[in-house]
Design an enzyme around this catalytic site. Structure first.
Site, PDB file in Angstrom:
ATOM      1  N   SER A 136       0.843  -1.190   0.000  1.00 37.08           N
ATOM      2  CA  SER A 136       0.000   0.000   0.000  1.00 37.08           C
ATOM      3  C   SER A 136       0.877   1.239   0.000  1.00 37.08           C
ATOM      4  O   SER A 136       1.986   1.222   0.559  1.00 37.08           O
ATOM      5  CB  SER A 136      -0.889   0.011   1.250  1.00 37.08           C
ATOM      6  OG  SER A 136      -1.547   1.253   1.415  1.00 37.08           O
ATOM      7  N   TYR A 149      -2.506   0.452   9.944  1.00 44.90           N
ATOM      8  CA  TYR A 149      -2.410  -0.249   8.662  1.00 44.90           C
ATOM      9  C   TYR A 149      -1.124   0.111   7.933  1.00 44.90           C
ATOM     10  O   TYR A 149      -0.399  -0.766   7.441  1.00 44.90           O
ATOM     11  CB  TYR A 149      -3.626   0.101   7.810  1.00 44.90           C
ATOM     12  CG  TYR A 149      -3.670  -0.581   6.467  1.00 44.90           C
ATOM     13  CD1 TYR A 149      -4.119  -1.884   6.339  1.00 44.90           C
ATOM     14  CD2 TYR A 149      -3.276   0.092   5.305  1.00 44.90           C
ATOM     15  CE1 TYR A 149      -4.178  -2.507   5.096  1.00 44.90           C
ATOM     16  CE2 TYR A 149      -3.336  -0.516   4.068  1.00 44.90           C
ATOM     17  CZ  TYR A 149      -3.784  -1.822   3.966  1.00 44.90           C
ATOM     18  OH  TYR A 149      -3.823  -2.434   2.733  1.00 44.90           O
TER      19      TYR A 149
END
Length: 231
Positions: A136, A149
């Site tokens: 990501s 995250y």
């Protein structure tokens, strides 16, 4: 013998889109996901080339069944660690982040991919396989409220890089697919309209080009493989 892949998080999003494309190419796909009803629908759609394994990547017993299924298939050419955990939604700032939730995020996003790799490494080496860990941009950009995250994906990036250095015989990649129109992305922005985000089906071809072309190991984004050109 047909090529075989493990895809975690295979019942939705990018995992489902990739599984469809691999089966279309004649691969066997061993797909792991937590939702048995969704996996059954995928199995019904994709047929015998899709082997459904219901389970959670954080559970050692489920990971063992995944590895046993790959061993029974006789080869493993591709491991895609796609399953991820976002954490609380709405996402809290780090000073208020529940530590139990943070540990759960790391178990899913960091520990589980390594555990699956450890249990399937011999098969991957024997087949000259490829490892892709789904990353990501939150791993490299300090977005507020993405600390749980994002830091887990940063850890996964480094884990992938070190695995590649330790095992040069296996191409190890991080692939950042960018924003997508998925349930997890919706949970990251509760109540927001995310209809402008790309569908996972539009991202899967770039991931397949990474797998096909096998560039030098490292971190890549969907933009790097938006066309046939490979740097």
């Amino acid at each position: 013998m047909a090529s075989t892949a493990i895809v975690t998080g295979a019942s939705a999003g990018l995992g489902l889109a990739l599984s469809r494309e691999l089966v279309r190419r004649g691969w066997h796909v061993i797909g792991l996901a937590r939702r048995a009803d969704r996996l059954e629908r995928v199995r019904a759609e994709l047929g015998a080339r899709f082997i459904a394994v219901t389970g959670d990547v954080v559970e050692p017993g489920d990971r063992a069944r995944l590895a046993e299924t790959a061993s029974a298939a006789g080869r493993l050419d591709l491991l895609v660690n796609n399953a991820s955990r976002l954490g609380p939604s709405p996402m809290p700032s780090l000073d208020r982040y529940p530590l139990a939730e943070l540990e759960a995020v790391y178990r899913t996003n960091v520990v589980a991919p390594l555990a699956i790799l450890q249990s399937t490494l011999a098969l991957l080496v024997a087949s000259g396989g490829v490892v892709v860990n789904i990353g990501s941009d939150a791993a490299i950009e300090p977005y507020p409220n993405w600390g749980g995250y994002g830091s887990s994906k940063a850890a996964l990036d480094q884990l992938t890089a070190i695995l590649g250095a330790e095992h040069p015989e296996i191409p190890c990649y991080t692939f950042d697919p960018g924003d997508m129109r998925t349930e997890m992305h919706q949970a990251a922005f509760p109540g927001a309209d995310i209809s402008d985000r790309p569908a996972p089906e539009t991202v899967a071809p770039a991931l397949l080009r990474l797998i096909d072309n096998r560039p030098k190991r490292g971190r890549y984004t969907v933009a790097d493989f938006a066309t046939e050109a490979v740097r």
